[in-house]
Motif scaffolding. Structure first.
Motif, short mmCIF file in Angstrom:
data_model
loop_
_atom_site.label_atom_id
_atom_site.label_comp_id
_atom_site.label_asym_id
_atom_site.label_seq_id
_atom_site.Cartn_x
_atom_site.Cartn_y
_atom_site.Cartn_z
N TYR A 38 0.62 -1.62 0.03
CA TYR A 38 0.26 -0.38 -0.12
C TYR A 38 0.68 1.38 -0.05
O TYR A 38 0.31 1.97 -0.52
N SER A 39 2.16 1.34 0.28
CA SER A 39 2.63 2.33 0.33
C SER A 39 2.80 3.36 -0.61
O SER A 39 2.62 4.96 -0.47
N ASN A 40 3.21 2.33 -1.68
CA ASN A 40 3.67 3.04 -2.83
C ASN A 40 2.07 4.04 -3.72
O ASN A 40 2.03 4.50 -4.43
N LYS A 41 1.18 3.03 -3.78
CA LYS A 41 -0.13 3.45 -3.82
C LYS A 41 -0.12 5.16 -3.16
O LYS A 41 -1.08 5.74 -3.80
N MET A 42 -0.19 4.93 -1.89
CA MET A 42 -1.23 5.61 -1.20
C MET A 42 0.10 7.10 -1.66
O MET A 42 -0.64 8.00 -1.52
N MET A 43 1.06 7.08 -1.77
CA MET A 43 2.23 8.16 -1.91
C MET A 43 1.84 8.59 -3.98
O MET A 43 1.57 9.88 -4.03
N ARG A 44 0.76 7.95 -4.46
CA ARG A 44 1.11 8.05 -5.46
C ARG A 44 -0.22 9.05 -5.51
O ARG A 44 -0.86 9.81 -6.38
N TRP A 45 -1.39 8.50 -5.38
CA TRP A 45 -2.65 9.11 -4.78
C TRP A 45 -2.51 10.97 -4.26
O TRP A 45 -2.94 11.03 -4.21
N ARG A 46 -1.86 10.43 -2.92
CA ARG A 46 -1.05 12.15 -2.64
C ARG A 46 -0.69 12.70 -3.57
O ARG A 46 -0.95 14.27 -3.17
N VAL A 47 0.09 11.81 -4.33
CA VAL A 47 0.73 13.58 -5.37
C VAL A 47 -1.01 14.08 -5.76
O VAL A 47 -0.66 15.29 -6.19
N ALA A 48 -1.56 12.90 -6.70
CA ALA A 48 -2.58 13.48 -7.84
C ALA A 48 -3.23 14.49 -6.42
O ALA A 48 -3.67 15.02 -7.32
N ALA A 49 -3.78 14.27 -5.30
CA ALA A 49 -4.81 14.68 -5.03
C ALA A 49 -3.61 16.48 -4.13
O ALA A 49 -4.14 17.29 -4.51
N GLN A 50 -2.18 16.37 -4.23
CA GLN A 50 -1.70 17.01 -4.44
C GLN A 50 -1.68 18.44 -5.22
O GLN A 50 -2.50 19.51 -4.66
N ALA A 51 -1.51 17.93 -6.27
CA ALA A 51 -1.82 18.07 -7.58
C ALA A 51 -2.63 18.72 -7.62
O ALA A 51 -3.12 20.22 -7.85
N ILE A 52 -4.51 18.50 -7.63
CA ILE A 52 -5.42 18.90 -7.29
C ILE A 52 -5.37 20.13 -6.50
O ILE A 52 -6.21 21.34 -7.00
#
Length: 68
Positions: A38-52
């Motif tokens: 889950y760690s890598n997946k969560m950090m990808r989600w964070r990058v997308a949410a941060q861009a938004i």
């Protein structure tokens, strides 16, 4: 400012970034298979949410006349 709907959307987006970040860090802390899964997946989600969230902040500043 709190009666502005766009401000509330920006605040929710920033809160979502923080929550996703904490979940990602928490999965790093657990370690083992959970971290690997889950760690890598969560950090990808964070990058997308941060861009938004950043795009919404810039939109808010632009629409409210904070550009000069």
């Amino acid at each position: 400012m709190f009666d502005d709907p766009l401000f509330l959307i920006v605040a929710v987006a920033c809160g979502a970034v923080v929550i996703i970040l904490m979940l990602g860090i928490g999965s790093f802390g657990i370690g083992g298979e959970t971290s690997r899964k889950y760690s890598n997946k969560m950090m990808r989600w964070r990058v997308a949410a941060q861009a938004i969230a950043i795009a919404l902040i810039l939109l808010f500043v632009w629409l409210r006349g904070g550009n000069g």
